[in-house]
Structures are given as structure tokens and as C-alpha cells.
Design a protein around this motif. Structure first.
Motif, PDB file in Angstrom:
ATOM      1  N   VAL A  11       0.843  -1.202   0.000  1.00  0.00           N
ATOM      2  CA  VAL A  11       0.000   0.000   0.000  1.00  0.00           C
ATOM      3  C   VAL A  11       0.874   1.246   0.000  1.00  0.00           C
ATOM      4  CG1 VAL A  11      -0.244  -0.078   2.532  1.00  0.00           C
ATOM      5  CG2 VAL A  11      -1.910   1.194   1.163  1.00  0.00           C
ATOM      6  N   ILE A  12       0.440   2.199  -0.799  1.00  0.00           N
ATOM      7  CA  ILE A  12       1.093   3.513  -0.834  1.00  0.00           C
ATOM      8  C   ILE A  12       0.062   4.532  -0.381  1.00  0.00           C
ATOM      9  CG2 ILE A  12       2.220   5.237  -2.278  1.00  0.00           C
ATOM     10  CD1 ILE A  12       3.006   2.925  -4.172  1.00  0.00           C
ATOM     11  N   CYS A  13       0.417   5.366   0.566  1.00  0.00           N
ATOM     12  CA  CYS A  13      -0.534   6.363   1.036  1.00  0.00           C
ATOM     13  C   CYS A  13       0.146   7.715   1.185  1.00  0.00           C
ATOM     14  CB  CYS A  13      -1.168   5.935   2.359  1.00  0.00           C
ATOM     15  SG  CYS A  13      -0.057   6.027   3.771  1.00  0.00           S
ATOM     16  N   LYS A  14      -0.678   8.731   1.240  1.00  0.00           N
ATOM     17  CA  LYS A  14      -0.149  10.080   1.393  1.00  0.00           C
ATOM     18  C   LYS A  14       0.106  10.377   2.861  1.00  0.00           C
ATOM     19  CE  LYS A  14      -2.120  12.271  -2.702  1.00  0.00           C
ATOM     20  NZ  LYS A  14      -3.013  13.332  -3.204  1.00  0.00           N
ATOM     21  N   SER A  15       1.074  11.202   3.105  1.00  0.00           N
ATOM     22  CA  SER A  15       1.414  11.614   4.459  1.00  0.00           C
ATOM     23  C   SER A  15       0.199  12.258   5.120  1.00  0.00           C
ATOM     24  CB  SER A  15       2.583  12.603   4.391  1.00  0.00           C
ATOM     25  OG  SER A  15       3.157  12.786   5.638  1.00  0.00           O
ATOM     26  N   GLY A  16      -0.087  11.863   6.352  1.00  0.00           N
ATOM     27  CA  GLY A  16      -1.221  12.417   7.074  1.00  0.00           C
ATOM     28  C   GLY A  16      -2.468  11.562   7.040  1.00  0.00           C
ATOM     29  N   THR A  17      -2.503  10.595   6.147  1.00  0.00           N
ATOM     30  CA  THR A  17      -3.674   9.709   6.070  1.00  0.00           C
ATOM     31  C   THR A  17      -3.440   8.488   6.957  1.00  0.00           C
ATOM     32  OG1 THR A  17      -2.809   8.528   4.153  1.00  0.00           O
ATOM     33  CG2 THR A  17      -4.184  10.461   3.731  1.00  0.00           C
ATOM     34  N   SER A  18      -4.512   7.703   7.131  1.00  0.00           N
ATOM     35  CA  SER A  18      -4.430   6.485   7.943  1.00  0.00           C
ATOM     36  C   SER A  18      -4.564   5.261   7.053  1.00  0.00           C
ATOM     37  CB  SER A  18      -5.540   6.475   8.996  1.00  0.00           C
ATOM     38  OG  SER A  18      -5.337   7.523   9.921  1.00  0.00           O
ATOM     39  N   VAL A  19      -3.905   4.212   7.438  1.00  0.00           N
ATOM     40  CA  VAL A  19      -3.912   2.967   6.670  1.00  0.00           C
ATOM     41  C   VAL A  19      -4.245   1.798   7.583  1.00  0.00           C
ATOM     42  CG1 VAL A  19      -2.495   1.354   5.347  1.00  0.00           C
ATOM     43  CG2 VAL A  19      -2.202   3.817   5.042  1.00  0.00           C
ATOM     44  N   LYS A  20      -5.150   0.935   7.130  1.00  0.00           N
ATOM     45  CA  LYS A  20      -5.523  -0.240   7.926  1.00  0.00           C
ATOM     46  C   LYS A  20      -4.966  -1.494   7.265  1.00  0.00           C
ATOM     47  CE  LYS A  20      -9.673  -0.734   9.812  1.00  0.00           C
ATOM     48  NZ  LYS A  20     -11.111  -1.031   9.978  1.00  0.00           N
ATOM     49  N   ILE A  21      -4.334  -2.324   8.073  1.00  0.00           N
ATOM     50  CA  ILE A  21      -3.788  -3.598   7.603  1.00  0.00           C
ATOM     51  C   ILE A  21      -4.520  -4.707   8.344  1.00  0.00           C
ATOM     52  CG2 ILE A  21      -1.726  -5.019   7.386  1.00  0.00           C
ATOM     53  CD1 ILE A  21      -0.081  -2.407   7.673  1.00  0.00           C
ATOM     54  N   LEU A  76      -9.478 -12.358  13.153  1.00  0.00           N
ATOM     55  CA  LEU A  76      -9.091 -11.098  12.522  1.00  0.00           C
ATOM     56  C   LEU A  76      -8.501 -10.108  13.522  1.00  0.00           C
ATOM     57  CD1 LEU A  76      -9.088  -9.088  10.119  1.00  0.00           C
ATOM     58  CD2 LEU A  76     -11.427  -8.466  10.783  1.00  0.00           C
ATOM     59  N   SER A  77      -7.316  -9.611  13.178  1.00  0.00           N
ATOM     60  CA  SER A  77      -6.724  -8.495  13.915  1.00  0.00           C
ATOM     61  C   SER A  77      -6.373  -7.432  12.889  1.00  0.00           C
ATOM     62  CB  SER A  77      -5.460  -8.940  14.656  1.00  0.00           C
ATOM     63  OG  SER A  77      -4.797  -7.829  15.246  1.00  0.00           O
ATOM     64  N   THR A  78      -6.573  -6.181  13.247  1.00  0.00           N
ATOM     65  CA  THR A  78      -6.219  -5.099  12.333  1.00  0.00           C
ATOM     66  C   THR A  78      -5.243  -4.141  12.999  1.00  0.00           C
ATOM     67  OG1 THR A  78      -8.103  -3.744  13.032  1.00  0.00           O
ATOM     68  CG2 THR A  78      -8.435  -5.187  11.136  1.00  0.00           C
ATOM     69  N   LEU A  79      -4.330  -3.646  12.174  1.00  0.00           N
ATOM     70  CA  LEU A  79      -3.372  -2.632  12.601  1.00  0.00           C
ATOM     71  C   LEU A  79      -3.642  -1.392  11.767  1.00  0.00           C
ATOM     72  CD1 LEU A  79      -0.670  -1.642  13.949  1.00  0.00           C
ATOM     73  CD2 LEU A  79       0.502  -2.629  11.988  1.00  0.00           C
ATOM     74  N   THR A  80      -3.950  -0.282  12.421  1.00  0.00           N
ATOM     75  CA  THR A  80      -4.175   0.966  11.718  1.00  0.00           C
ATOM     76  C   THR A  80      -3.044   1.928  12.040  1.00  0.00           C
ATOM     77  OG1 THR A  80      -6.583   0.683  11.817  1.00  0.00           O
ATOM     78  CG2 THR A  80      -5.760   2.893  11.333  1.00  0.00           C
ATOM     79  N   VAL A  81      -2.342   2.329  11.002  1.00  0.00           N
ATOM     80  CA  VAL A  81      -1.293   3.331  11.157  1.00  0.00           C
ATOM     81  C   VAL A  81      -1.958   4.682  10.960  1.00  0.00           C
ATOM     82  CG1 VAL A  81       0.960   4.124  10.348  1.00  0.00           C
ATOM     83  CG2 VAL A  81       0.373   1.693  10.206  1.00  0.00           C
ATOM     84  N   THR A  82      -2.054   5.445  12.023  1.00  0.00           N
ATOM     85  CA  THR A  82      -2.778   6.714  11.962  1.00  0.00           C
ATOM     86  C   THR A  82      -1.843   7.865  11.620  1.00  0.00           C
ATOM     87  OG1 THR A  82      -2.480   7.146  14.313  1.00  0.00           O
ATOM     88  CG2 THR A  82      -4.439   5.903  13.676  1.00  0.00           C
ATOM     89  N   SER A  83      -2.375   8.829  10.878  1.00  0.00           N
ATOM     90  CA  SER A  83      -1.596  10.008  10.501  1.00  0.00           C
ATOM     91  C   SER A  83      -0.182   9.594  10.068  1.00  0.00           C
ATOM     92  CB  SER A  83      -1.527  10.993  11.674  1.00  0.00           C
ATOM     93  OG  SER A  83      -0.920  12.208  11.266  1.00  0.00           O
ATOM     94  N   ALA A  84      -0.156   8.770   9.048  1.00  0.00           N
ATOM     95  CA  ALA A  84       1.111   8.174   8.612  1.00  0.00           C
ATOM     96  C   ALA A  84       2.104   9.226   8.125  1.00  0.00           C
ATOM     97  CB  ALA A  84       0.841   7.154   7.513  1.00  0.00           C
TER      98      ALA A  84
END
Lengths: 112, 112
Positions: A11-21, A76-84
């Protein structure tokens, strides 16, 4: 062996967004899952222990508000990287326990 | 402080010969040790493990030796095959917790 699936694999995301794995145990139930992070040419570093139905346990130095973990079900476990931020770019791997630790295929996160 | 160390970042071995990968640990509380194999952009795959009550465990071409007094373990692969080329991580932990500390890995290259 047991099957553990991670999504997305990349996954590629913009700085400041959150990503869920997501980390799923496909053919067994896992009350405990672990989240690791691997920097290039470095070891896998344990980030946190994800416990089904209760709060995750974080390792020293890992920001729990930054890396949100939710273990909502036995599969199911999820990891959310907030304000990446770019420094969060890494390879994230989960493992689930069934007599032994079985790992997912990992998620390559790139923050631009 | 690196509790699990793999001092050789890389190793090249001729096909058919023995590969010996080494690992040292510092925490005397560790009583369970594992070896994982990892391909790029994939999660680790469990290879073999050993409990501290043993000093040797064998599974096909793979044998793990544990020297508790020296806090040292090694993985022997014989005969080595080109398909064994990968990064090998040793990991250590306390039995029953599944929280493993990983070494930095050794990249094995088996030459045909």
C-alpha cells in the motif's frame, strides 16, 4: 501448516492519512496475534500483542495512539497506522498462534 | 541491546554441501528457539524449533543444535539445495508466550 493472510500486501498512502492492515487466520481461531515491523536489512521487531476481546499490549517505544490494534474476532486483527508519515514506511508482518507462530505474508507500507 | 544475534549477514555454499547458520542469544530466560526462512516481500516461514530441554532436533535435511552453556544455536542444512537460498532468522522466546525476539538474519545463497 496453518494459513495466515495479510491484506493488503502493498500500500502507498499520502502523508497524514491512515492505513488499515488486516491479519486473518484462515483455517483456525487465534486468540492471540502479534504485529511485527521490519526495517530494511534489520530484524523483525515485535510491536504489540493483539488479544481477542481486550486491549493490545504494546512493546516499549511503540506509540499505541499511532498504531491502533483491534482484535475484534478470533480470526481477525487489524493494525491501523494513523496520521502516517514517511518514517512509518516499513514492512509490517503479523503472526497468529496455533501451536506455533505462523506468519502472514507481510504488508509493504510506503508513505509519500 | 540485541538479545538475539546472527553475526554473519551472508553465507554462500555450494549445492550438496552443508550450510551452517549460527545464532547467539544473551537472555538466559529464553527456553524456546526457532528458525524461520524468509523470501523477499513475504512473511517468515517456520522451519524448525528446539526447546531448551533438548540439545538437538532434526527434521529431514534440517537440524538445529542448542548449546545452552554457550547460549548458542546453529542450523545445519545438508545437503544444501538452490531452493534453500533465502534469509534465515533465528528467534528466541519463553515457551508458551509466543513472543519471539528475532535475530538480524543471515542471507544464504546456495550455488548450483
Amino acid at each position: 501448516g496453518a494459513v495466515v493472510s495479510q491484506h493488503p500486501s502493498r500500500v502507498i498512502c499520502k502523508s497524514g492519512t491512515s492505513v488499515k492492515i488486516e491479519c486473518r487466520s484462515l483455517d483456525f481461531q487465534a486468540t492471540t496475534m502479534f504485529w511485527y515491523r521490519q526495517f530494511p536489512k534489520k530484524s523483525l521487531m515485535l510491536m504489540a500483542t493483539s488479544n481477542e476481546g481486550s486491549k493490545a499490549t504494546y512493546e516499549q517505544g511503540v506509540e499505541k495512539d499511532k498504531f491502533l490494534i483491534n482484535h475484534a474476532s478470533l480470526t481477525l486483527s487489524t493494525l491501523t497506522v494513523t496520521s502516517a508519515h514517511p518514517e512509518d514506511s516499513s514492512f509490517y508482518i503479523c503472526s497468529a498462534i496455533r501451536f506455533e507462530a505462523f506468519f502472514g505474508q507481510g504488508t509493504r507500507l510506503t508513505v509519500v | 541491546d540485541q538479545q538475539v544475534k546472527q553475526n554473519s549477514p551472508s553465507l554462500s555454499v555450494q549445492e550438496g554441501r552443508i550450510s551452517i547458520l549460527n545464532c547467539d542469544y544473551t537472555n538466559s530466560m529464553f527456553d524456546y528457539f526457532l528458525w524461520y526462512k524468509k523470501y523477499p516481500a513475504e512473511g517468515p516461514t517456520f522451519l524448525i524449533s528446539i526447546s531448551s530441554i533438548k540439545d538437538k532436533n532434526e527434521d529431514g535435511r534440517f537440524t538445529v543444535f542448542l548449546n545452552k552453556s554457550a547460549k548458542h544455536l546453529s542450523l545445519h542444512i545438508v545437503p544444501s539445495q538452490p531452493g534453500d537460498s533465502a534469509v534465515y532468522f533465528c528467534a528466541a522466546g519463553t515457551s508458551g508466550t509466543y513472543k519471539y525476539i528475532f535475530g538480524t538474519g543471515t542471507r544464504l545463497k546456495v550455488l548450483a
